[in-house]
Design an enzyme around this catalytic site. Structure first.
Site, mmCIF file in Angstrom:
data_model
loop_
_atom_site.group_PDB
_atom_site.id
_atom_site.type_symbol
_atom_site.label_atom_id
_atom_site.label_comp_id
_atom_site.label_asym_id
_atom_site.label_seq_id
_atom_site.Cartn_x
_atom_site.Cartn_y
_atom_site.Cartn_z
ATOM 1 N N ASN A 10 0.863 -1.177 0.000
ATOM 2 C CA ASN A 10 0.000 0.000 0.000
ATOM 3 C C ASN A 10 0.901 1.228 0.000
ATOM 4 O OD1 ASN A 10 -1.831 2.009 0.432
ATOM 5 N ND2 ASN A 10 -2.508 1.289 2.446
ATOM 6 N N HIS A 94 -9.513 0.935 4.788
ATOM 7 C CA HIS A 94 -8.231 1.114 5.477
ATOM 8 C C HIS A 94 -8.438 2.021 6.699
ATOM 9 C CE1 HIS A 94 -4.141 2.347 6.369
ATOM 10 N NE2 HIS A 94 -3.772 1.242 5.764
ATOM 11 N N GLU A 96 -6.853 4.430 7.783
ATOM 12 C CA GLU A 96 -6.696 5.862 7.509
ATOM 13 C C GLU A 96 -7.971 6.430 6.881
ATOM 14 O OE1 GLU A 96 -2.992 5.358 5.442
ATOM 15 O OE2 GLU A 96 -2.104 4.771 7.353
ATOM 16 N N GLU A 165 -5.251 -5.158 10.300
ATOM 17 C CA GLU A 165 -4.223 -4.146 10.556
ATOM 18 C C GLU A 165 -4.517 -3.433 11.870
ATOM 19 O OE1 GLU A 165 -2.216 -2.810 6.678
ATOM 20 O OE2 GLU A 165 -4.031 -1.641 6.837
ATOM 21 N N GLY A 171 2.530 2.201 10.748
ATOM 22 C CA GLY A 171 3.440 3.342 10.631
ATOM 23 C C GLY A 171 4.147 3.708 11.920
ATOM 24 N N SER A 211 3.598 -2.187 10.204
ATOM 25 C CA SER A 211 5.052 -2.205 10.403
ATOM 26 C C SER A 211 5.704 -3.529 9.995
ATOM 27 C CB SER A 211 5.409 -1.838 11.850
ATOM 28 O OG SER A 211 4.943 -0.528 12.146
HETATM 29 O O1 LIG Z 1 -1.282 0.630 6.753
HETATM 30 C C1 LIG Z 1 -0.505 -0.226 6.375
HETATM 31 C C2 LIG Z 1 -0.730 -0.952 5.126
HETATM 32 O O2 LIG Z 1 -2.004 -0.725 4.631
HETATM 33 C C3 LIG Z 1 0.713 -0.542 7.146
HETATM 34 O O3 LIG Z 1 1.569 0.537 7.071
HETATM 35 P P1 LIG Z 1 3.082 0.358 7.610
HETATM 36 O O4 LIG Z 1 3.610 -0.905 6.991
HETATM 37 O O5 LIG Z 1 3.785 1.589 7.123
HETATM 38 O O6 LIG Z 1 2.985 0.258 9.099
#
Ligand SMILES: O=C(CO)COP(=O)(O)O
Length: 248
Positions: A10, A94, A96, A165, A171, A211
């Site tokens: 992603n 997602h 976010e 997730e 992140g 992560s």
């Molecule tokens: O949100 C993510 C993938 O959709 C995970 O992000 P990271 O791998 O940067 O933690």
């Protein structure tokens, strides 16, 4: 059983034309394990370009879409448009999108239903926040998020990948331990067995995201109920190749 390992990158709102070209070049060189399905989640503006330069062994996903085919929805893209440029996947729900853009379970479900009706495959994301985990609500949250998807998915489970997730791991550099991830994946499968069917529970692929790096991917991939990854930051780097190959 025999669930095919599926690794998604992603890219989120990262990269420019030069960088996305370089990422694709790195993936072409690979070599990527041919037993693994690879999907790259591309910013909308680069979807058509990336679709035009990837080999057909790499699938392209949009990171979001709207819940109807066309109309007065300024700034949105439809599954029909994603399909029109040759891409076959979309990432929906997602964290976010849920937290920054206020997408609730119901809206995510409507988007999933329309994307599937339109012939796209869907990576549907679920996961609890740190506050929810610390309050002992992890299962309650992921079951609620998955329950909202049941009528939307209907008999199309073969076109869906679930991505677990945990929001606190995204992140942050704070990966769930293999045991923490495995536990949630296993309870999701139990829940699906009771609420969808045993066949769905056995066959649906559940990715872990949060992560994931080349350094932790192998240990996570060894867990019996982890069928792939959804990778953010590390999907922009050459180590994504090692993450794809984590089961080798
Ligand atoms: O949100 C993510 C993938 O959709 C995970 O992000 P990271 O791998 O940067 O933690």
């Amino acid at each position: 059983m025999g669930r095919k390992f599926v690794v998604g990158g992603n890219w989120k709102m990262n990269g420019d034309k030069k960088q996305v070209t370089e990422i694709v070049e790195t993936l072409k060189k690979g070599p990527l394990d041919s037993n693994v399905e690879v999907v790259v989640g591309v910013p909308a503006i680069y979807l058509e370009y990336v679709q035009s330069i990837v080999p057909n062994t790499i699938n392209v996903a949009a990171q979001n879409c709207w819940k109807s085919p066309k109309g007065a929805f300024t700034g949105e893209i439809s599954p029909a448009m994603i399909k029109d440029i040759g891409a076959n996947w979309v990432i929906l729900g997602h964290s976010e999108r849920r937290t920054i853009f206020g997408e609730k379970d119901d809206l995510v479900a409507e988007k999933v239903a329309h994307a599937l009706e339109s012939g796209l495959k869907v990576i549907a994301c679920i996961g609890e926040t740190l506050e929810e985990r610390e309050a002992g609500k992890t299962e309650e949250v992921v079951f609620r998020q998955t329950k909202a998807l049941l009528p939307a998915i209907g008999s199309n489970w073969d076109k869906v990948v679930l991505a677990y997730e945990p929001v606190w791991a995204i992140g942050t550099g704070k990966t769930a331990t293999p045991q923490q991830a495995q536990d949630v994946h296993a309870s999701l499968r139990n829940w699906l067995s009771a609420n969808a069917s045993a066949d769905v529970a056995n066959s649906v692929r559940i990715q872990y995201g949060g992560s994931v790096t080349a350094a932790n991917a192998k240990e996570l991939a060894a867990c019996p109920d982890i069928d792939g990854f959804l990778v953010g930051g590390a999907s922009l780097k050459p180590e994504f190749v090692d993450i794809v190959n984590a089961t080798q």
